[in-house]
Scaffold this motif. Structure first.
Motif, mmCIF file in Angstrom:
data_model
loop_
_atom_site.group_PDB
_atom_site.id
_atom_site.type_symbol
_atom_site.label_atom_id
_atom_site.label_comp_id
_atom_site.label_asym_id
_atom_site.label_seq_id
_atom_site.Cartn_x
_atom_site.Cartn_y
_atom_site.Cartn_z
ATOM 1 N N ALA A 1 9.814 23.688 -27.375
ATOM 2 C CA ALA A 1 10.944 23.213 -26.567
ATOM 3 C C ALA A 1 12.257 23.758 -27.106
ATOM 4 O O ALA A 1 13.131 24.187 -26.337
ATOM 5 C CB ALA A 1 10.969 21.683 -26.544
ATOM 6 N N THR B 1 12.589 27.335 -26.169
ATOM 7 C CA THR B 1 12.865 27.451 -24.738
ATOM 8 C C THR B 1 14.339 27.197 -24.436
ATOM 9 O O THR B 1 14.975 27.932 -23.673
ATOM 10 C CB THR B 1 11.988 26.471 -23.946
ATOM 11 O OG1 THR B 1 10.606 26.743 -24.215
ATOM 12 C CG2 THR B 1 12.234 26.591 -22.451
ATOM 13 N N ILE B 2 14.886 26.161 -25.042
ATOM 14 C CA ILE B 2 16.306 25.849 -24.846
ATOM 15 C C ILE B 2 17.172 26.970 -25.414
ATOM 16 O O ILE B 2 18.152 27.399 -24.787
ATOM 17 C CB ILE B 2 16.659 24.501 -25.500
ATOM 18 C CG1 ILE B 2 15.932 23.359 -24.782
ATOM 19 C CG2 ILE B 2 18.167 24.262 -25.475
ATOM 20 C CD1 ILE B 2 16.031 22.021 -25.494
ATOM 21 N N THR C 1 17.600 29.813 -23.175
ATOM 22 C CA THR C 1 18.326 29.510 -21.941
ATOM 23 C C THR C 1 19.837 29.471 -22.146
ATOM 24 O O THR C 1 20.596 30.062 -21.389
ATOM 25 C CB THR C 1 17.857 28.161 -21.365
ATOM 26 O OG1 THR C 1 16.435 28.166 -21.230
ATOM 27 C CG2 THR C 1 18.488 27.897 -20.004
ATOM 28 N N ASN D 1 8.164 19.247 -22.471
ATOM 29 C CA ASN D 1 8.980 18.763 -21.361
ATOM 30 C C ASN D 1 9.780 17.522 -21.738
ATOM 31 O O ASN D 1 10.926 17.358 -21.324
ATOM 32 C CB ASN D 1 8.087 18.468 -20.160
ATOM 33 C CG ASN D 1 7.225 19.651 -19.796
ATOM 34 O OD1 ASN D 1 6.189 19.897 -20.423
ATOM 35 N ND2 ASN D 1 7.642 20.418 -18.805
ATOM 36 N N VAL E 1 12.885 18.585 -23.764
ATOM 37 C CA VAL E 1 13.890 19.242 -22.907
ATOM 38 C C VAL E 1 14.599 18.205 -22.044
ATOM 39 O O VAL E 1 15.829 18.229 -21.897
ATOM 40 C CB VAL E 1 13.241 20.332 -22.038
ATOM 41 C CG1 VAL E 1 14.260 20.886 -21.040
ATOM 42 C CG2 VAL E 1 12.696 21.467 -22.907
ATOM 43 N N HIS E 2 13.836 17.267 -21.483
ATOM 44 C CA HIS E 2 14.420 16.216 -20.641
ATOM 45 C C HIS E 2 15.399 15.359 -21.447
ATOM 46 O O HIS E 2 16.533 15.114 -21.013
ATOM 47 C CB HIS E 2 13.298 15.344 -20.077
ATOM 48 C CG HIS E 2 13.779 14.242 -19.195
ATOM 49 N ND1 HIS E 2 13.820 14.347 -17.819
ATOM 50 C CD2 HIS E 2 14.252 12.999 -19.479
ATOM 51 C CE1 HIS E 2 14.279 13.230 -17.296
ATOM 52 N NE2 HIS E 2 14.556 12.393 -18.285
ATOM 53 N N TYR F 1 16.867 16.115 -24.212
ATOM 54 C CA TYR F 1 18.001 16.932 -24.639
ATOM 55 C C TYR F 1 19.017 17.050 -23.511
ATOM 56 O O TYR F 1 20.230 17.142 -23.753
ATOM 57 C CB TYR F 1 17.527 18.310 -25.078
ATOM 58 C CG TYR F 1 18.575 19.096 -25.816
ATOM 59 C CD1 TYR F 1 18.933 18.768 -27.120
ATOM 60 C CD2 TYR F 1 19.229 20.163 -25.213
ATOM 61 C CE1 TYR F 1 19.914 19.487 -27.800
ATOM 62 C CE2 TYR F 1 20.203 20.891 -25.894
ATOM 63 C CZ TYR F 1 20.531 20.541 -27.183
ATOM 64 O OH TYR F 1 21.509 21.252 -27.846
ATOM 65 N N GLU G 1 16.005 19.735 -16.927
ATOM 66 C CA GLU G 1 14.636 20.094 -17.330
ATOM 67 C C GLU G 1 14.060 21.155 -16.400
ATOM 68 O O GLU G 1 13.472 22.152 -16.859
ATOM 69 C CB GLU G 1 13.755 18.841 -17.312
ATOM 70 C CG GLU G 1 12.298 19.104 -17.642
ATOM 71 C CD GLU G 1 11.407 17.919 -17.342
ATOM 72 O OE1 GLU G 1 10.170 18.076 -17.401
ATOM 73 O OE2 GLU G 1 11.932 16.821 -17.026
ATOM 74 N N VAL H 1 15.817 24.598 -16.980
ATOM 75 C CA VAL H 1 15.365 25.273 -18.202
ATOM 76 C C VAL H 1 13.964 25.839 -18.016
ATOM 77 O O VAL H 1 13.678 26.987 -18.398
ATOM 78 C CB VAL H 1 15.409 24.301 -19.403
ATOM 79 C CG1 VAL H 1 14.692 24.896 -20.616
ATOM 80 C CG2 VAL H 1 16.856 23.961 -19.765
ATOM 81 N N GLY I 1 10.910 28.769 -19.145
ATOM 82 C CA GLY I 1 9.773 27.939 -19.506
ATOM 83 C C GLY I 1 8.554 28.741 -19.926
ATOM 84 O O GLY I 1 8.232 29.771 -19.331
#
Length: 266
Positions: free
Chosen positions: A65, A68-69, A72, A119, A122-123, A125, A207, A210, A215
């Motif tokens: 995660a 991934t962030i 982005t 997930n 990310v949510h 965050y 979410e 991202v 993803g």
């Protein structure tokens, strides 16, 4: 007197048989000045405590995660240093703790038994950014930028929130919420009330943004599983691709305007 602009005084100490000898000299600062809000990786502003027992899946999900962030967008260098803890049970898949009397205790808790920790982080965050990056950071729900943007049409997040509320899925949720009120269907009314909170709309759309941009296979799989689960229960929690385009563009503009959007995003 000689102009010492751009020079810094340094003291050199040397230990000799007769004592300590000190000499002063002037040097140029070779390191460039870095503004306090200069962009850094999101993971640079997170302190992660991984789980120890039976937490390997959650630990891997949290690490993915963060990657991934980072792919982005970035965050300001002076953003609040947030703790992320992988724990045994949170009462849910994860939670962003920010509404305590002591805002310096804000943290994200990730349930090590959760099915899709990528997930979840990310949510959560997304909640953190809504509260700390775009909002005031005070320990109240109303401190979140998504809430403020519904009151102030000139707010930084107002264009994004308008795009969210105009979307087909949110309009259908709103209609469903109205029916629940009329029919006095308390269980479903509680659900739609929760789903239509500005903070939840922001976190779910963040979410999806991202995951759409950067993803991983596992992250997209988890996102689709969650979206489909909500649909099976009759709720449009997330957005179809065609209706999410305007929302995605607003996220792009929001982070681009702040100089935080990563180049080469999808």
């Amino acid at each position: 007197m000689k102009n010492l602009s751009g020079l810094h005084r340094r003291i050199l100490s040397a230990h000799t048989s007769t004592g300590v000898v000190r000499r002063a000299y002037w040097v140029k600062d070779q390191s460039p000045h870095v503004p306090a809000n200069a962009p850094v990786k999101a993971s640079d502003r997170l302190s992660v405590s991984y789980g120890l027992l039976f937490a390997s899946k959650a630990n891997q999900g949290v690490a993915e995660a963060l990657r991934t962030i980072d792919r982005t967008h970035r965050v300001p260098r002076d953003l609040y240093q947030l703790k992320v803890n992988v724990v045994g049970d949170t009462g849910s898949m994860g939670v962003y703790r920010a509404w305590e009397p002591h805002p310096d205790r804000s943290s994200i808790l990730i349930n090590k038994h959760g099915k899709y920790p990528i997930n979840t982080l990310v949510h959560e965050y997304g909640h953190f950014l809504d509260h700390r990056l775009f909002g005031s950071g005070k320990p109240t729900y109303s401190a979140c930028a998504s809430f403020q943007a519904t009151k102030d049409p000139n707010h930084e997040l107002a264009p994004l929130m308008r795009a969210i509320y105009k979307s087909y899925s949110v309009r259908k949720l709103t209609e469903q919420h109205t029916r629940n009120k009329t029919e006095h269907n308390e269980p479903r009314l509680k659900t739609t009330t929760y789903m239509l909170r500005p903070q939840e709309l922001f976190a779910r759309s963040y979410e999806q943004w991202v995951m759409r941009r950067q993803g991983s296979v596992q992250g997209v799989k988890g996102f689709l599983a969650d979206a489909n689960a909500w649909r099976e229960h009759g709720y449009r929690a997330y957005w179809d691709r065609w209706e999410f385009d305007p929302i995605a563009r607003e996220f792009d503009r929001l982070f681009q305007k702040r100089g935080l959007l990563r180049k080469g995003h999808k």
